[in-house]
Enzyme design. Structure first.
Site, PDB file in Angstrom:
ATOM      1  N   GLY A 117      35.118  32.977  33.149  1.00 40.94           N
ATOM      2  CA  GLY A 117      35.927  32.321  32.129  1.00 40.94           C
ATOM      3  C   GLY A 117      35.760  32.853  30.720  1.00 40.94           C
ATOM      4  O   GLY A 117      36.127  32.175  29.757  1.00 40.94           O
ATOM      5  N   SER A 118      35.259  34.084  30.598  1.00 38.35           N
ATOM      6  CA  SER A 118      35.107  34.609  29.234  1.00 38.35           C
ATOM      7  C   SER A 118      36.471  34.833  28.575  1.00 38.35           C
ATOM      8  O   SER A 118      36.601  34.678  27.356  1.00 38.35           O
ATOM      9  CB  SER A 118      34.278  35.898  29.220  1.00 38.35           C
ATOM     10  OG  SER A 118      34.970  36.961  29.826  1.00 38.35           O
ATOM     11  N   ASN A 119      37.477  35.141  29.368  1.00 35.89           N
ATOM     12  CA  ASN A 119      38.811  35.296  28.770  1.00 35.89           C
ATOM     13  C   ASN A 119      39.397  33.959  28.341  1.00 35.89           C
ATOM     14  O   ASN A 119      40.067  33.883  27.309  1.00 35.89           O
ATOM     15  CB  ASN A 119      39.751  36.041  29.722  1.00 35.89           C
ATOM     16  CG  ASN A 119      39.545  37.543  29.659  1.00 35.89           C
ATOM     17  OD1 ASN A 119      39.946  38.194  28.704  1.00 35.89           O
ATOM     18  ND2 ASN A 119      38.870  38.089  30.667  1.00 35.89           N
ATOM     19  N   ARG A 122      43.004  35.511  43.445  1.00 32.17           N
ATOM     20  CA  ARG A 122      43.816  35.289  44.651  1.00 32.17           C
ATOM     21  C   ARG A 122      45.167  35.959  44.468  1.00 32.17           C
ATOM     22  O   ARG A 122      45.710  35.958  43.356  1.00 32.17           O
ATOM     23  CB  ARG A 122      44.067  33.786  44.875  1.00 32.17           C
ATOM     24  CG  ARG A 122      42.861  32.922  44.892  1.00 32.17           C
ATOM     25  CD  ARG A 122      41.966  33.143  46.077  1.00 32.17           C
ATOM     26  NE  ARG A 122      42.656  33.036  47.357  1.00 32.17           N
ATOM     27  CZ  ARG A 122      42.093  33.388  48.533  1.00 32.17           C
ATOM     28  NH1 ARG A 122      40.865  33.861  48.565  1.00 32.17           N
ATOM     29  NH2 ARG A 122      42.776  33.262  49.650  1.00 32.17           N
ATOM     30  N   ASN A 152      48.924  38.611  33.560  1.00 26.94           N
ATOM     31  CA  ASN A 152      47.638  38.882  34.198  1.00 26.94           C
ATOM     32  C   ASN A 152      46.903  39.913  33.362  1.00 26.94           C
ATOM     33  O   ASN A 152      47.524  40.744  32.705  1.00 26.94           O
ATOM     34  CB  ASN A 152      47.874  39.435  35.608  1.00 26.94           C
ATOM     35  CG  ASN A 152      46.577  39.741  36.328  1.00 26.94           C
ATOM     36  OD1 ASN A 152      45.647  38.924  36.325  1.00 26.94           O
ATOM     37  ND2 ASN A 152      46.478  40.916  36.932  1.00 26.94           N
ATOM     38  N   HIS A 165      43.921  42.904  33.827  1.00 28.05           N
ATOM     39  CA  HIS A 165      43.274  43.693  34.877  1.00 28.05           C
ATOM     40  C   HIS A 165      42.350  44.724  34.213  1.00 28.05           C
ATOM     41  O   HIS A 165      42.740  45.356  33.227  1.00 28.05           O
ATOM     42  CB  HIS A 165      44.342  44.387  35.727  1.00 28.05           C
ATOM     43  CG  HIS A 165      43.771  45.157  36.860  1.00 28.05           C
ATOM     44  ND1 HIS A 165      43.323  44.556  38.019  1.00 28.05           N
ATOM     45  CD2 HIS A 165      43.533  46.487  37.021  1.00 28.05           C
ATOM     46  CE1 HIS A 165      42.843  45.480  38.833  1.00 28.05           C
ATOM     47  NE2 HIS A 165      42.968  46.655  38.251  1.00 28.05           N
TER      48      HIS A 165
HETATM   49  C1  GAR Z   1      38.256  40.149  33.888  1.00 31.60           C
HETATM   50  O1  GAR Z   1      37.535  41.315  33.587  1.00 31.60           O
HETATM   51  C2  GAR Z   1      39.594  40.493  34.487  1.00 31.60           C
HETATM   52  O2  GAR Z   1      40.092  41.698  34.006  1.00 31.60           O
HETATM   53  C3  GAR Z   1      39.279  40.576  35.947  1.00 31.60           C
HETATM   54  O3  GAR Z   1      38.361  39.541  36.167  1.00 31.60           O
HETATM   55  C4  GAR Z   1      37.561  39.381  35.011  1.00 31.60           C
HETATM   56  C5  GAR Z   1      37.419  37.897  34.699  1.00 31.60           C
HETATM   57  O4  GAR Z   1      36.481  37.685  33.685  1.00 31.60           O
HETATM   58  N1  GAR Z   1      40.448  40.402  36.721  1.00 31.60           N
HETATM   59  C6  GAR Z   1      40.681  41.058  37.865  1.00 31.60           C
HETATM   60  O5  GAR Z   1      39.898  41.838  38.361  1.00 31.60           O
HETATM   61  C7  GAR Z   1      42.008  40.726  38.526  1.00 31.60           C
HETATM   62  N2  GAR Z   1      42.258  41.569  39.668  1.00 31.60           N
HETATM   63  P1  GAR Z   1      36.308  36.265  33.005  1.00 31.60           P
HETATM   64  O6  GAR Z   1      36.248  35.248  34.137  1.00 31.60           O
HETATM   65  O7  GAR Z   1      35.018  36.333  32.273  1.00 31.60           O
HETATM   66  O8  GAR Z   1      37.486  36.033  32.103  1.00 31.60           O
END
Ligand code: GAR
Length: 191
Positions: free
Chosen positions: A12-14, A91, A107, A109
């Site tokens: 959940g850092s984003n 998912r 999204n 990535h």
């Molecule tokens: C992020 O780095 C995002 O780019 C990646 O998951 C991480 C979630 O980080 N997403 C994927 O790989 C999607 N295929 P967060 O939970 O700290 O936000």
């Protein structure tokens, strides 16, 4: 202000970065709801601390992807969301969700798409030996990690990088660009 519905599976850092940008007045929005699918995910604790309503939709409780997506849609509609923001949602989604929010699902990535779609993108980049990687915010279409690109940021890959060191460098850029990309996508969709 935009009403955002976030979808996340993990740390959940984003989510935190988007909430910070909103609090700092850099993004005119509110996070109306968080949907998460892993009961133990740290993102749920973060949401609670931030006062964001969180709804657990555990994919294991649904017989197929379409019925999970139907529950997601119901939750998003109830929260009167304008934009759906996938922030580490691990998912695959179906046409059911995409059709409910056409051109309104973003999204992020951790690669410079179209390179390294799918799982373990950071590991894929290291294995390929690329010297530059980064992150991509894009509109979600049915094929995994495809759809119009809204914003990207590049980072160097250093010879001694491991997946965690490269991922940390990429995530710094994710946190910077995702709030900007949300604003840009909303602005572009109004034009
Ligand atoms: C992020 O780095 C995002 O780019 C990646 O998951 C991480 C979630 O980080 N997403 C994927 O790989 C999607 N295929 P967060 O939970 O700290 O936000």
């Amino acid at each position: 202000p935009l009403r955002l519905g976030l979808m996340a599976s993990g740390n959940g850092s984003n989510l935190a970065a988007i909430a910070n940008a909103i609090a700092a007045g850099q993004l005119n929005a509110s996070i109306a709801v968080l949907i998460y699918n892993q009961p133990e995910a740290r993102v749920a604790q973060r949401a609670e601390q931030l006062g964001i309503p969180a709804v657990l939709l555990d994919h294991r409780a649904f017989p197929n992807r379409e019925l999970l997506d139907a529950a997601i849609i119901q939750t998003l509609l109830q929260a009167e969301v304008d934009w759906v923001i996938m922030a580490g949602w691990m998912r695959r989604v179906t046409q059911v969700l995409i059709a409910a929010f056409p051109q309104r699902i973003l999204n992020i990535h951790p690669s410079l798409l179209p390179s390294f779609p799918g799982l373990r993108a950071v590991e894929q980049a290291l294995k390929a030996g690329v010297k530059i990687s980064g992150c991509t915010v894009h509109i979600v279409e049915l094929a995994v990690d495809s759809g119009p690109i809204i914003m990207q940021a590049a980072v160097p890959v250093w010879p001694n990088d491991t997946a965690p060191t490269l991922q940390a460098r990429i995530q710094q850029q994710e946190h910077r660009i995702y709030p900007q990309a949300i604003a840009l996508a909303a602005q572009q969709s109004d034009e």
